[in-house]
Design a protein around this motif. Structure first.
Motif, short mmCIF file in Angstrom:
data_model
loop_
_atom_site.label_atom_id
_atom_site.label_comp_id
_atom_site.label_asym_id
_atom_site.label_seq_id
_atom_site.Cartn_x
_atom_site.Cartn_y
_atom_site.Cartn_z
N UNK A 93 16.12 46.56 65.83
CA UNK A 93 16.94 46.89 67.00
C UNK A 93 16.04 46.88 68.24
N UNK A 94 16.40 46.06 69.23
CA UNK A 94 15.63 46.03 70.47
C UNK A 94 15.87 47.33 71.23
N UNK A 95 14.79 48.01 71.59
CA UNK A 95 14.91 49.32 72.25
C UNK A 95 14.80 49.24 73.77
N UNK A 96 14.91 48.04 74.31
CA UNK A 96 14.83 47.79 75.76
C UNK A 96 13.40 47.89 76.29
N UNK A 97 12.43 48.02 75.43
CA UNK A 97 11.04 48.00 75.87
C UNK A 97 10.48 46.61 75.67
N UNK A 98 9.70 46.12 76.61
CA UNK A 98 9.11 44.81 76.50
C UNK A 98 10.10 43.69 76.79
N UNK A 99 9.68 42.50 76.45
CA UNK A 99 10.49 41.31 76.71
C UNK A 99 11.80 41.34 75.91
N UNK A 100 12.87 40.97 76.55
CA UNK A 100 14.16 40.88 75.86
C UNK A 100 14.09 39.76 74.82
N UNK A 101 14.31 40.08 73.53
CA UNK A 101 14.17 39.06 72.47
C UNK A 101 15.44 38.27 72.22
N UNK A 102 16.40 38.35 73.13
CA UNK A 102 17.72 37.74 72.92
C UNK A 102 17.64 36.28 72.47
N UNK A 103 16.86 35.47 73.19
CA UNK A 103 16.75 34.05 72.84
C UNK A 103 16.09 33.87 71.48
N UNK A 104 15.12 34.69 71.17
CA UNK A 104 14.45 34.59 69.87
C UNK A 104 15.38 35.04 68.74
N UNK A 105 16.18 36.05 69.01
CA UNK A 105 17.20 36.45 68.03
C UNK A 105 18.15 35.28 67.76
N UNK A 106 18.58 34.62 68.83
CA UNK A 106 19.49 33.49 68.68
C UNK A 106 18.84 32.36 67.90
N UNK A 107 17.58 32.08 68.22
CA UNK A 107 16.87 30.98 67.57
C UNK A 107 16.64 31.25 66.10
N UNK A 108 16.43 32.51 65.73
CA UNK A 108 16.16 32.87 64.33
C UNK A 108 17.43 32.95 63.51
N UNK A 109 18.58 33.14 64.15
CA UNK A 109 19.81 33.50 63.45
C UNK A 109 20.40 32.36 62.62
N UNK A 110 20.96 32.76 61.47
CA UNK A 110 21.77 31.88 60.64
C UNK A 110 23.25 32.18 60.81
N UNK A 111 23.56 33.23 61.54
CA UNK A 111 24.93 33.62 61.81
C UNK A 111 24.94 34.71 62.86
N UNK A 112 26.12 34.95 63.43
CA UNK A 112 26.25 35.91 64.53
C UNK A 112 27.42 36.85 64.29
N UNK A 113 27.22 38.11 64.68
CA UNK A 113 28.29 39.10 64.73
C UNK A 113 28.27 39.67 66.14
N UNK A 114 29.37 39.47 66.89
CA UNK A 114 29.38 39.80 68.31
C UNK A 114 30.55 40.71 68.63
N UNK A 115 30.26 41.83 69.30
CA UNK A 115 31.30 42.76 69.70
C UNK A 115 32.26 42.09 70.68
N UNK A 116 33.53 42.49 70.61
CA UNK A 116 34.58 41.77 71.34
C UNK A 116 34.62 42.03 72.84
N UNK A 117 33.77 42.92 73.35
CA UNK A 117 33.82 43.20 74.79
C UNK A 117 33.14 42.11 75.62
N UNK A 118 32.50 41.14 74.98
CA UNK A 118 31.79 40.10 75.73
C UNK A 118 32.56 38.78 75.72
#
Length: 216
Positions: free
Chosen positions: A114-139
């Motif tokens: 779980x990213x704790x908001x410290x350091x670089x946002x790993x969002x792109x790396x999470x996407x690159x590593x992922x084999x699937x996604x689960x996304x909350x419906x508010x986005x």
């Protein structure tokens, strides 16, 4: 030329030649961009070859509420995926409240990052590593970005706030899942399925280029 998201489209626009519908919103995520990060991302988050699911959550937005019920629902889904053998990468967004982050940090384990908001946002790396996604419906944006990958994208229900804003969001998700058959609702499993990766940025650009050529 005006490009309007399908969930914002109204019938009055049908007769206007300079208005075009689009799916969700355009963005800058491309398979090429993620491919360049994948080896590094897999080494960081799945060096043992385990399947990776990226879980993206947002915040209350007038259509959905991040209350205790929602936090429990998200937590149960994450723990279930861990039990199913997934390595789970969880990222909050700028809209996420501190209570949401705290509830997610309690889930941390050897297989739940779980990213704790410290350091670089790993969002792109999470996407690159992922084999699937689960996304909350508010986005609106995050499903569109995930759909650029061709990987399975599942939507996660949240506590609803009845009203016009909820109706618009629910139309968006029904459109993605039922009409366009791009996403699926989460029912405890994340499985592969086929769809044409979404690239509205490229499609919109091609429409604009064609119009410019015709105007010369």
């Amino acid at each position: 030329m005006v490009f309007v998201s399908r969930h914002d489209w109204v019938t009055e626009l049908d007769s206007l030649p300079n208005y075009y519908p689009m799916v969700g919103v355009p963005h800058q995520i491309t398979p090429v961009r993620l491919k360049a990060l994948r080896d590094d991302a897999r080494a960081r988050f799945a060096g043992d070859g385990r399947r990776v699911v990226a879980v993206f959550v947002g915040g209350s937005n007038g259509a959905y509420l991040y209350d205790d019920k929602t936090h429990k629902h998200i937590g149960d889904a994450i723990k279930h995926l861990e039990a199913e053998g997934w390595r789970v990468l969880v990222s909050v967004s700028r809209r996420s409240e501190e209570e949401t982050l705290h509830s997610l940090l309690k889930l941390r384990s050897a297989n739940i990052n779980v990213w704790d908001r410290n350091g670089e946002n790993p969002y792109l790396y999470y996407m690159a590593a992922a084999d699937g996604f689960l996304i909350a419906k508010d986005s609106i944006t995050m499903p569109c970005e995930a759909l650029a990958t061709g990987k399975p994208v599942y939507s996660l229900d949240l506590t609803q706030i009845p009203g016009p804003r909820l109706e618009k969001f629910e139309f968006y998700h029904r459109d993605l899942a039922e009409t366009l058959q791009l996403t699926k609702p989460f029912r405890g499993k994340i499985e592969s399925y086929d769809y044409q990766p979404l690239n509205e940025t490229r499609r919109i650009g091609s429409i604009i280029r064609s119009a410019l050529k015709a105007a010369v």
